[in-house]
Design an enzyme around this catalytic site. Sequence first.
Site, mmCIF file in Angstrom:
data_model
loop_
_atom_site.group_PDB
_atom_site.id
_atom_site.type_symbol
_atom_site.label_atom_id
_atom_site.label_comp_id
_atom_site.label_asym_id
_atom_site.label_seq_id
_atom_site.Cartn_x
_atom_site.Cartn_y
_atom_site.Cartn_z
ATOM 1 N N ASN A 59 -42.983 7.482 -21.544
ATOM 2 C CA ASN A 59 -41.846 7.691 -20.649
ATOM 3 C C ASN A 59 -40.855 6.529 -20.787
ATOM 4 O OD1 ASN A 59 -40.179 8.422 -18.577
ATOM 5 N ND2 ASN A 59 -41.645 7.962 -16.928
ATOM 6 N N LYS A 61 -38.131 6.085 -19.329
ATOM 7 C CA LYS A 61 -37.437 5.812 -18.049
ATOM 8 C C LYS A 61 -35.947 5.562 -18.319
ATOM 9 C CE LYS A 61 -41.737 4.220 -16.074
ATOM 10 N NZ LYS A 61 -42.444 3.348 -15.166
ATOM 11 N N HIS A 143 -42.481 12.313 -10.569
ATOM 12 C CA HIS A 143 -42.879 10.984 -11.042
ATOM 13 C C HIS A 143 -42.949 10.037 -9.843
ATOM 14 C CE1 HIS A 143 -42.708 7.028 -12.919
ATOM 15 N NE2 HIS A 143 -43.255 7.619 -13.968
ATOM 16 N N GLU A 213 -50.971 8.536 -11.312
ATOM 17 C CA GLU A 213 -50.568 7.139 -11.493
ATOM 18 C C GLU A 213 -51.069 6.273 -10.350
ATOM 19 O OE1 GLU A 213 -46.788 6.226 -13.080
ATOM 20 O OE2 GLU A 213 -46.754 4.199 -12.289
HETATM 21 P P1 PGA Z 1 -46.274 1.804 -16.926
HETATM 22 O O1 PGA Z 1 -45.446 3.057 -16.364
HETATM 23 O O2 PGA Z 1 -47.064 2.253 -18.103
HETATM 24 O O3 PGA Z 1 -45.206 0.791 -17.304
HETATM 25 O O4 PGA Z 1 -47.146 1.320 -15.812
HETATM 26 C C1 PGA Z 1 -46.023 4.337 -16.284
HETATM 27 C C2 PGA Z 1 -45.064 5.266 -15.598
HETATM 28 O O5 PGA Z 1 -44.676 4.980 -14.448
HETATM 29 O O6 PGA Z 1 -44.641 6.295 -16.167
#
Ligand code: PGA
Length: 316
Positions: A59, A61, A143, A213
């Site tokens: 992802n 983001k 998310h 998550e």
């Molecule tokens: P991270 O993020 O791997 O940086 O913890 C995961 C996410 O929130 O998609």
Amino acid sequence: MITVASQTTTSQVIPLTPLLQQLTPLVLKLTPLVLTPLVLKLTLVINMDSQRKFFVIGNWKMNVDKSRIDSIVKFMTAASLDPTTEAVVGCPSCYLSYARQQLPNNIGVAAQNCYKVAKGNFSGEISAAMIEDCGCEWVILGHPERRTIFHEPDDLIREKVTHALKSGLKVVACVCETKEDRDEGRTWQVLEAQMASLASSISDWSRVVIAFEALWASNTGILATNNQVQEVLSQLRQWLRHNVSHSVADTTRIIYAGSVSSDNCQQMARLADLDGFLVGSAALRTDIIDIINARGSYVSRIVNFFSEQERSLKRI
Ligand code: PGA
């Protein structure tokens, strides 16, 4: 061994005790060599037979521009990716078409959000149809950052999932727990409510991946232990078993998010109820290659183990 037996004629009488004495060390040596690969092969078959293709979504983001996408595409394209993993990237909406054009077809592209209706006066939103029009087939919904920073409630996420599925998209539907949830012992209560809401919107589970998550383990410097991850994933699968169906529980992929990197992906990839990862920061680095290959490297180790046993057998 077989050659010796075939050279023995039926008319020859071989005394049993010396023969057994001769064979015993060989049998003792061969038994673990034969049994261990069989047990491992069985484990592998059970894993492979689970009908759940390993799934890794990186992802991006709000952390990419065209030049960053170019460099990620370059290292992802140059790498050898485990073909038994389904690899997808989560891309900002303005770059969906660009990423789709740059990436090879074996890497899917997902939007990071979309609205709950097909079109209309909803400034700033994008629709499922627009995502498809950009050539993409996935969307991430609910998310944890949408839930916590933008305060998206379960009901809105449910409506978005319903619409996205109806429009033909595949959905990575997220559930999450915060640090407070864990500290105050309400992790399961929170996840169960999110699951119940999501499930009420899902008619076709074959187009859904559930992502859990641990928000407290995302970019906080704290990592979830394998036991903590397995415990939640197994509860989520049990929930599907009891509230949806056995077949949905057995076939739906449940993935983990929370600071997954090259360092911890291989150990986690062996967890019984883990079917992949949702990856944030590490998706911007070459770590994502190791993460996509995390289950493959486990398989490779078993394959290497078989080869080593085969070589040992030939040396006897
Ligand atoms: P991270 O993020 O791997 O940086 O913890 C995961 C996410 O929130 O998609």
